[in-house]
Each structure stands twice: as structure tokens, then as C-alpha cells.
Motif scaffolding. Structure first.
Motif, mmCIF file in Angstrom:
data_model
loop_
_atom_site.group_PDB
_atom_site.id
_atom_site.type_symbol
_atom_site.label_atom_id
_atom_site.label_comp_id
_atom_site.label_asym_id
_atom_site.label_seq_id
_atom_site.Cartn_x
_atom_site.Cartn_y
_atom_site.Cartn_z
ATOM 1 N N LYS A 109 -43.546 10.754 20.413
ATOM 2 C CA LYS A 109 -44.145 12.022 19.975
ATOM 3 C C LYS A 109 -44.261 13.017 21.130
ATOM 4 N N ALA A 110 -44.745 12.557 22.277
ATOM 5 C CA ALA A 110 -45.029 13.456 23.394
ATOM 6 C C ALA A 110 -43.773 13.969 24.091
ATOM 7 N N ILE A 116 -45.199 3.331 23.028
ATOM 8 C CA ILE A 116 -43.879 3.831 22.642
ATOM 9 C C ILE A 116 -44.029 4.939 21.598
ATOM 10 N N GLU A 117 -44.871 4.708 20.596
ATOM 11 C CA GLU A 117 -45.098 5.733 19.571
ATOM 12 C C GLU A 117 -45.577 7.038 20.200
ATOM 13 N N LEU A 118 -46.493 6.940 21.149
ATOM 14 C CA LEU A 118 -47.005 8.123 21.823
ATOM 15 C C LEU A 118 -45.897 8.832 22.599
ATOM 16 N N TYR A 119 -45.079 8.080 23.335
ATOM 17 C CA TYR A 119 -44.034 8.671 24.154
ATOM 18 C C TYR A 119 -42.942 9.308 23.298
ATOM 19 N N LYS A 156 -36.385 8.492 22.745
ATOM 20 C CA LYS A 156 -35.559 7.771 21.771
ATOM 21 C C LYS A 156 -35.651 6.278 22.065
ATOM 22 N N GLU A 157 -35.951 5.497 21.043
ATOM 23 C CA GLU A 157 -35.968 4.039 21.213
ATOM 24 C C GLU A 157 -34.540 3.541 21.341
ATOM 25 N N LYS A 158 -34.286 2.760 22.389
ATOM 26 C CA LYS A 158 -32.963 2.176 22.596
ATOM 27 C C LYS A 158 -32.961 0.703 22.205
ATOM 28 N N VAL A 159 -34.028 0.000 22.588
ATOM 29 C CA VAL A 159 -34.155 -1.441 22.342
ATOM 30 C C VAL A 159 -35.619 -1.726 22.072
ATOM 31 N N LYS A 160 -35.888 -2.599 21.103
ATOM 32 C CA LYS A 160 -37.267 -3.057 20.901
ATOM 33 C C LYS A 160 -37.206 -4.496 20.386
ATOM 34 N N ILE A 161 -37.620 -5.417 21.245
ATOM 35 C CA ILE A 161 -37.658 -6.832 20.882
ATOM 36 C C ILE A 161 -39.113 -7.274 20.897
ATOM 37 N N ALA A 188 -35.516 6.197 26.023
ATOM 38 C CA ALA A 188 -34.877 7.210 26.848
ATOM 39 C C ALA A 188 -35.676 8.493 26.718
ATOM 40 N N ILE A 189 -36.059 9.025 27.851
ATOM 41 C CA ILE A 189 -36.670 10.347 27.909
ATOM 42 C C ILE A 189 -35.645 11.206 28.646
#
Length: 145
Positions: free
Chosen positions: A23-24, A18-21, A28-33, A59-60
């Protein structure tokens, strides 16, 4: 109306992915459980699994992609010597549990069920399977996001 989105499966490295995506792609993070946030009725994680991603969405652009770690694969040593056991499933959101169950019955005929029908912290009903043609599917209804 059903909605289809890809779901990326990892063996303990979804958070780093997720961190890579982000940056790349400017995702945008929508949900993280995390597994530590899951209802213990759904999954009881070990201390080593607590920071694994139980369910996430990014979301990309206008496309949503779901991601998660397969803690049981890590626990059972089903991780290759190189890489991260990365796989892609198609996640189909259903309006009702009944529609999901119908699709589940049809897709599981001649296929392999990888996660039986169950409820989870993030939805009322879910399952995962590989159909008789090798298609990897995750089905979800009652999304709580």
C-alpha cells in the motif's frame, strides 16, 4: 557475481508488513512462501506458525527486499513487549555453494552463527550470522525462485 539485498526479519508480522509496503510503496510481491509450505525436512511449524512468512520477496521500484518471520523467536518468547523484534540483515546471493562457504568461514570467525549452514525449501544452501563487528548477514546460494 554476488548480489546484496536487505532482508527484514519479523516476529510473526511479516505478512502484515508486506501488506503495508504494498500500500505505502506500491511494492510488488515476487515470492511468498509460508511456513506451512516449507519442506518438513527444513522446518516443522506449529499450527500457530503455519501462516508465518518463511521467505518472501517484494520489489519496491527496482530494489528487491527479502522478508520473513523468525518463528523460533516467537516460539521461544524472544519478542519485545512493544514493537515486533524487527531487524535488518543483508542477504548476499552467491553463484555457488563453494563461494558461500568461503564467505561463511571468513565472516563467522569471531562472530556468532545464528543459523548454521543448511539447505532450505527456497535454496540449496543458506546460513545466518553476526560478524565480529555486529554486521547481520544471511548468505544464500542455489536460489529456487
Amino acid at each position: 557475481m554476488a548480489k546484496v539485498e536487505p532482508i527484514l526479519g519479523f516476529a510473526g508480522m511479516a505478512s502484515q508488513a508486506i501488506e503495508l509496503y504494498v500500500k505505502a510503496f506500491g511494492a510488488k510481491e515476487k515470492v511468498k512462501i509460508r511456513y506451512s509450505q516449507a519442506d518438513p525436512k527444513d522446518y516443522q511449524c506449529t499450527p500457530d506458525e503455519k501462516d508465518f512468512i518463511y521467505y518472501a520477496e517484494i520489489a519496491i521500484g527496482r530494489q528487491t527486499i527479502a522478508l520473513g518471520d523468525n518463528a523460533e523467536a516467537v516460539r521461544n518468547g524472544v519478542v519485545p513487549n512493544t514493537g515486533n523484534a524487527f531487524h535488518v540483515d543483508l542477504l548476499v546471493h552467491f553463484d555457488t555453494d563453494e563461494k558461500l562457504k568461503t564467505a561463511y568461514e571468513l565472516l563467522s570467525e569471531g562472530g556468532t552463527i545464528t543459523t548454521p549452514l543448511c539447505n532450505q525449501t527456497y535454496c540449496s544452501l543458506t546460513c545466518a550470522l553476526v560478524d565480529k563487528f555486529g554486521g547481520r548477514w544471511q548468505l544464500m546460494s542455489g536460489y529456487k525462485g
